[in-house]
Write an enzyme that holds these catalytic residues in place. Structure first.
Site, PDB file in Angstrom:
ATOM      1  N   LYS A 130       0.842  -1.212   0.000  1.00 53.12           N
ATOM      2  CA  LYS A 130       0.000   0.000   0.000  1.00 53.12           C
ATOM      3  C   LYS A 130       0.868   1.250   0.000  1.00 53.12           C
ATOM      4  CE  LYS A 130      -4.369  -1.803   0.814  1.00 53.12           C
ATOM      5  NZ  LYS A 130      -5.715  -1.796   1.285  1.00 53.12           N
ATOM      6  N   LYS A 212      -4.188 -11.133  -6.804  1.00 54.65           N
ATOM      7  CA  LYS A 212      -5.418 -11.249  -6.017  1.00 54.65           C
ATOM      8  C   LYS A 212      -6.535 -10.390  -6.627  1.00 54.65           C
ATOM      9  CE  LYS A 212      -6.243  -8.794  -2.173  1.00 54.65           C
ATOM     10  NZ  LYS A 212      -6.608  -8.319  -0.829  1.00 54.65           N
ATOM     11  N   LYS A 215     -10.844  -5.205  -4.610  1.00 54.50           N
ATOM     12  CA  LYS A 215     -11.904  -4.249  -4.935  1.00 54.50           C
ATOM     13  C   LYS A 215     -11.355  -2.877  -5.281  1.00 54.50           C
ATOM     14  CE  LYS A 215     -13.391  -4.658  -0.141  1.00 54.50           C
ATOM     15  NZ  LYS A 215     -12.389  -3.973   0.665  1.00 54.50           N
TER      16      LYS A 215
HETATM   17  N1  AQP Z   1      -9.171 -12.096  -3.728  1.00 54.38           N
HETATM   18  C1  AQP Z   1      -9.525 -12.549  -2.541  1.00 54.38           C
HETATM   19  N2  AQP Z   1      -9.694 -13.876  -2.347  1.00 54.38           N
HETATM   20  C2  AQP Z   1     -10.082 -14.353  -1.134  1.00 54.38           C
HETATM   21  N3  AQP Z   1     -10.319 -13.554  -0.050  1.00 54.38           N
HETATM   22  C3  AQP Z   1     -10.165 -12.233  -0.200  1.00 54.38           C
HETATM   23  N4  AQP Z   1     -10.321 -11.174   0.642  1.00 54.38           N
HETATM   24  C4  AQP Z   1     -10.032 -10.027  -0.015  1.00 54.38           C
HETATM   25  N5  AQP Z   1      -9.690 -10.300  -1.279  1.00 54.38           N
HETATM   26  C5  AQP Z   1      -9.762 -11.644  -1.437  1.00 54.38           C
HETATM   27  C6  AQP Z   1     -10.761 -11.291   2.036  1.00 54.38           C
HETATM   28  O1  AQP Z   1     -11.903 -10.429   2.179  1.00 54.38           O
HETATM   29  C7  AQP Z   1     -11.932  -9.923   3.512  1.00 54.38           C
HETATM   30  C8  AQP Z   1     -12.217  -8.455   3.499  1.00 54.38           C
HETATM   31  O2  AQP Z   1     -11.140  -7.780   2.904  1.00 54.38           O
HETATM   32  P1  AQP Z   1     -10.839  -6.269   3.284  1.00 54.38           P
HETATM   33  O3  AQP Z   1     -11.961  -5.421   2.888  1.00 54.38           O
HETATM   34  O4  AQP Z   1     -10.470  -6.160   4.695  1.00 54.38           O
HETATM   35  O5  AQP Z   1      -9.599  -5.834   2.485  1.00 54.38           O
HETATM   36  P2  AQP Z   1      -8.606  -6.528   1.546  1.00 54.38           P
HETATM   37  O6  AQP Z   1      -8.144  -7.841   2.034  1.00 54.38           O
HETATM   38  O7  AQP Z   1      -7.529  -5.533   1.309  1.00 54.38           O
HETATM   39  O8  AQP Z   1      -9.532  -6.740   0.272  1.00 54.38           O
HETATM   40  P3  AQP Z   1      -9.435  -6.029  -1.083  1.00 54.38           P
HETATM   41  O9  AQP Z   1     -10.596  -6.479  -1.892  1.00 54.38           O
HETATM   42  O10 AQP Z   1      -8.107  -6.262  -1.712  1.00 54.38           O
HETATM   43  O11 AQP Z   1      -9.616  -4.531  -0.689  1.00 54.38           O
HETATM   44  P4  AQP Z   1      -8.811  -3.254  -1.081  1.00 54.38           P
HETATM   45  O12 AQP Z   1      -8.713  -3.325  -2.570  1.00 54.38           O
HETATM   46  O13 AQP Z   1      -9.657  -2.132  -0.581  1.00 54.38           O
HETATM   47  O14 AQP Z   1      -7.473  -3.350  -0.411  1.00 54.38           O
HETATM   48  C9  AQP Z   1     -10.601 -10.286   4.156  1.00 54.38           C
HETATM   49  O15 AQP Z   1     -10.810 -11.354   5.035  1.00 54.38           O
HETATM   50  C10 AQP Z   1      -9.750 -10.705   3.008  1.00 54.38           C
HETATM   51  O16 AQP Z   1      -8.797 -11.686   3.402  1.00 54.38           O
END
Ligand code: AQP
Length: 349
Positions: A130, A212, A215
């Site tokens: 990040k 991965k 979002k």
């Molecule tokens: N691609 C993925 N596959 C499986 N699990 C996933 N998680 C996220 N992406 C995947 C799981 O979703 C939960 C919530 O995630 P978060 O909102 O805390 O943030 P994150 O892990 O950083 O998810 P994103 O989608 O990648 O968000 P951004 O883009 O905002 O950083 C967690 O339990 C995560 O493990």
């Protein structure tokens, strides 16, 4: 009743002699809930709430680590709450709330900060990623993210934390902090276990099956959302990047097809091997259409329920307030104990 029993009672609002295991997890209100979030985390939350004392929250404080428009953040928070309800998080079974409505999260995070080394936090892969992505805003919150996450978990004496594989490192840090605190001040925290699904712990981007699904990916073709309409979902799956060759098998040299098989497996409840057999001899085009259809079918009722919940702001407020009150009651006990252990003065009996 044991102290452990008291926690259980507070969550369930009923008296039982044995403490049920506590499950806790959160999600950042950024973008919308993706297929990755759903498969790796949220769908498991729904399944676990019958068997565990469950707490789920919108991690709005975590979302502040990246600059956001205030009005947009507020709107996202409401939208995420409605999405979680639509995904099957049932307020009758789970405590559902906004993280910022329970100040104990931040208070405990400060105390844990004083028991965490800068070296530990700066080593975290997500912090490094990040920081590279937001080079103009490498703020303290970004580095402190896993300590706040440790506070989220430890506050509720959580036994199990269902997350995707990307959060494994943070969970390990939470365990280290808990063990260190317990060793220094005596038994205080439950050392949590991760609950990482066997299939779907890392759903990958539809455009880059080695990365991965995220979002915040600026390429919307890389992800699908639980509230996306059928035609858009179908388009994205038809465009999904696949591998060379024409076999539909899960193999290391076939990350695109493997990712689609995993998605199909989770959406339909079939095993990956069953899916391989089902599509043996089919072309990639037929297979991608079938995966898209399975996802669209699963998400259709979620999209419909979402619209219904989002239109009912009063219901969201009611559930969120009740959730925060329950969570705050549980959190207050842990926080009081922690404050006492570290030597802060209290006049409460
Ligand atoms: N691609 C993925 N596959 C499986 N699990 C996933 N998680 C996220 N992406 C995947 C799981 O979703 C939960 C919530 O995630 P978060 O909102 O805390 O943030 P994150 O892990 O950083 O998810 P994103 O989608 O990648 O968000 P951004 O883009 O905002 O950083 C967690 O339990 C995560 O493990």
């Amino acid at each position: 009743m044991t102290e452990k029993g008291v926690y259980m009672t507070e969550i369930n609002d009923k008296v039982q002699n044995e403490r049920k295991k506590v499950v806790l997890s959160g999600i950042q209100p950024t973008g919308t809930i993706t297929l990755g979030n759903y498969v790796g985390a949220v769908s498991n939350w729904g399944k676990m709430q019958d068997d565990y004392d469950s707490l789920f929250f919108i991690a709005d404080l975590h979302a502040l680590t990246v600059r956001r428009e205030p009005a947009e953040l507020r709107q996202m928070c409401m939208s995420f709450f409605a999405q979680l309800l639509a995904c099957g998080i049932d307020p009758e079974k789970s405590v559902l709330y906004f993280q910022s409505h329970v100040p104990a999260h931040s208070e405990l995070a400060w105390i844990l900060n004083c028991n965490t080394y800068v070296g530990e936090a700066s080593r975290m892969t997500q912090f490094k990623d990040k920081s590279a992505k937001h080079a103009d805003n490498i703020n303290m919150g970004l580095m402190d993210y896993p300590v706040l996450m440790a506070a989220d978990i430890l506050l509720f004496r959580s036994d199990l934390v269902p997350v995707g594989i990307d959060q494994k490192q943070h969970l390990e840090l939470a365990r280290d902090i808990a063990i260190r605190f317990n060793n220094r001040y005596g038994d205080t925290f439950v050392v949590p276990e991760g609950y990482i699904p066997k299939t779907g712990a890392k759903v990958c981007s539809l455009q880059d099956p080695t990365a991965k699904m995220s979002k915040s990916d600026p390429d919307p073709n890389g992800w699908v959302s639980v509230i996306e309409d059928e035609s858009s979902i179908m388009k994205k799956f038809k465009r999904a990047v696949t591998d060379s060759g024409n076999e539909i098998v899960a193999r290391e040299d076939k990350p695109g097809i493997t990712n689609l098989l995993v998605i199909y497996s989770v959406m339909t409840g079939k095993t990956v091997e069953e899916a391989e057999r089902e599509f043996a001899g089919c072309g990639y085009g037929t297979f991608k259409t079938a995966v898209g259809e399975a996802v669209a079918a699963k998400f259709k009722p979620i999209r419909e329920e979402y619209a219904r919940y989002l239109a009912d702001k009063a219901y969201i407020a009611e559930v969120a307030k009740a959730g925060a009150e329950k969570a705050a009651r549980i959190a207050a006990r842990t926080l009081a104990k922690v404050k006492r252990k570290v030597g802060l003065v209290s006049f409460d009996k």
